[in-house]
Design a protein around this motif. Structure first.
Motif, PDB file in Angstrom:
ATOM      1  N   TYR A  37       0.834  -1.209   0.000  1.00 12.65           N
ATOM      2  CA  TYR A  37       0.000   0.000   0.000  1.00 12.65           C
ATOM      3  C   TYR A  37       0.869   1.260   0.000  1.00 12.65           C
ATOM      4  CZ  TYR A  37      -3.368   3.423   1.842  1.00 12.65           C
ATOM      5  OH  TYR A  37      -4.155   4.523   2.034  1.00 12.65           O
ATOM      6  N   SER A  38       1.956   1.254   0.759  1.00 11.48           N
ATOM      7  CA  SER A  38       2.799   2.448   0.832  1.00 11.48           C
ATOM      8  C   SER A  38       3.461   2.750  -0.512  1.00 11.48           C
ATOM      9  CB  SER A  38       3.852   2.323   1.935  1.00 11.48           C
ATOM     10  OG  SER A  38       4.820   1.363   1.601  1.00 11.48           O
ATOM     11  N   TYR A  39       3.801   1.723  -1.287  1.00  8.98           N
ATOM     12  CA  TYR A  39       4.398   1.958  -2.602  1.00  8.98           C
ATOM     13  C   TYR A  39       3.366   2.548  -3.566  1.00  8.98           C
ATOM     14  CZ  TYR A  39       8.518  -0.329  -0.868  1.00  8.98           C
ATOM     15  OH  TYR A  39       9.621  -0.638  -0.122  1.00  8.98           O
ATOM     16  N   LEU A  40       2.118   2.117  -3.445  1.00 12.35           N
ATOM     17  CA  LEU A  40       1.054   2.722  -4.259  1.00 12.35           C
ATOM     18  C   LEU A  40       0.886   4.193  -3.900  1.00 12.35           C
ATOM     19  CD1 LEU A  40      -1.567  -0.164  -4.058  1.00 12.35           C
ATOM     20  CD2 LEU A  40      -0.164   0.457  -6.045  1.00 12.35           C
ATOM     21  N   LEU A  41       0.846   4.492  -2.602  1.00 10.92           N
ATOM     22  CA  LEU A  41       0.732   5.890  -2.177  1.00 10.92           C
ATOM     23  C   LEU A  41       1.948   6.701  -2.618  1.00 10.92           C
ATOM     24  CD1 LEU A  41      -0.710   5.688   1.440  1.00 10.92           C
ATOM     25  CD2 LEU A  41      -1.823   6.631  -0.589  1.00 10.92           C
ATOM     26  N   TRP A  42       3.132   6.108  -2.498  1.00  8.38           N
ATOM     27  CA  TRP A  42       4.343   6.822  -2.888  1.00  8.38           C
ATOM     28  C   TRP A  42       4.270   7.217  -4.361  1.00  8.38           C
ATOM     29  CZ3 TRP A  42       7.682   7.577   1.176  1.00  8.38           C
ATOM     30  CH2 TRP A  42       8.740   8.451   0.883  1.00  8.38           C
TER      31      TRP A  42
END
Length: 176
Positions: A37-42
């Protein structure tokens, strides 16, 4: 399919790249892997201060994630750098870092770079030491987070690498 460095294109990540960035980070064997999820947000929220290297078919093979520090708007904090195993050892990480910092310097007036590296991560130490030398910049090191600062078990200390001022056209214009 065999690719060369000239077959690769460096640009900003898009949300659809998040899964590939997560996989590249996970497969690196050295990075602290964040949630998918954090890579998508990034890729959505920090695309302007990040870079991705793509094969001709658009598939990501390397990336640099970063952000401009709110309290130090002249500083780009580089969060992670990773290159797919098939593309390592050919200077791609340096190319990504150079391209990203040139873009962010032009768009945001950044004159310095920070990152953290755990002791013994020789590849990252060499990457940022050579980056500082290429850019005619001073390099300072200090422990930012001690092992005991991490609440989730044993973790090596994180050493802050502070690089700057960068010898970029924007920096030179300011000093002229």
């Amino acid at each position: 399919m065999t690719t060369t460095q000239t077959d690769l294109h460096i640009d900003r990540p898009v949300v659809a790249d998040g899964a590939a960035l997560w996989r590249i980070a996970k497969d690196s064997g050295t990075l602290d892997v964040n949630s998918s999820y954090s890579y998508l947000l990034w890729c959505r929220d920090f695309a302007g201060t990040s870079a991705v290297a793509r094969r001709e078919d658009g598939e990501p093979v390397g990336f640099v994630t970063g952000y401009v520090r709110p309290e130090r708007p002249g500083t780009l904090l580089v969060w992670q750098v990773a290159v797919d195993a098939a593309h390592r050892g050919r200077g791609l990480a340096g190319r990504l870092l150079d391209g990203l910092t040139a873009r962010v310097a032009a768009e945001h007036g950044v004159t310095g770079v920070e990152t953290t590296i755990t002791p013994g991560n020789t590849a990252s130490e060499q990457l940022f030491t050579s980056y500082a030398a290429r850019h005619g910049a001073r390099l300072e090191r200090a422990v930012l987070f001690e092992s005991d600062d991490f609440p989730d078990g044993p973790h090596d200390p994180e050493v802050l690498y502070r690089i700057g001022p960068l010898n970029t056209p924007r920096t030179e214009e300011r000093t002229s």
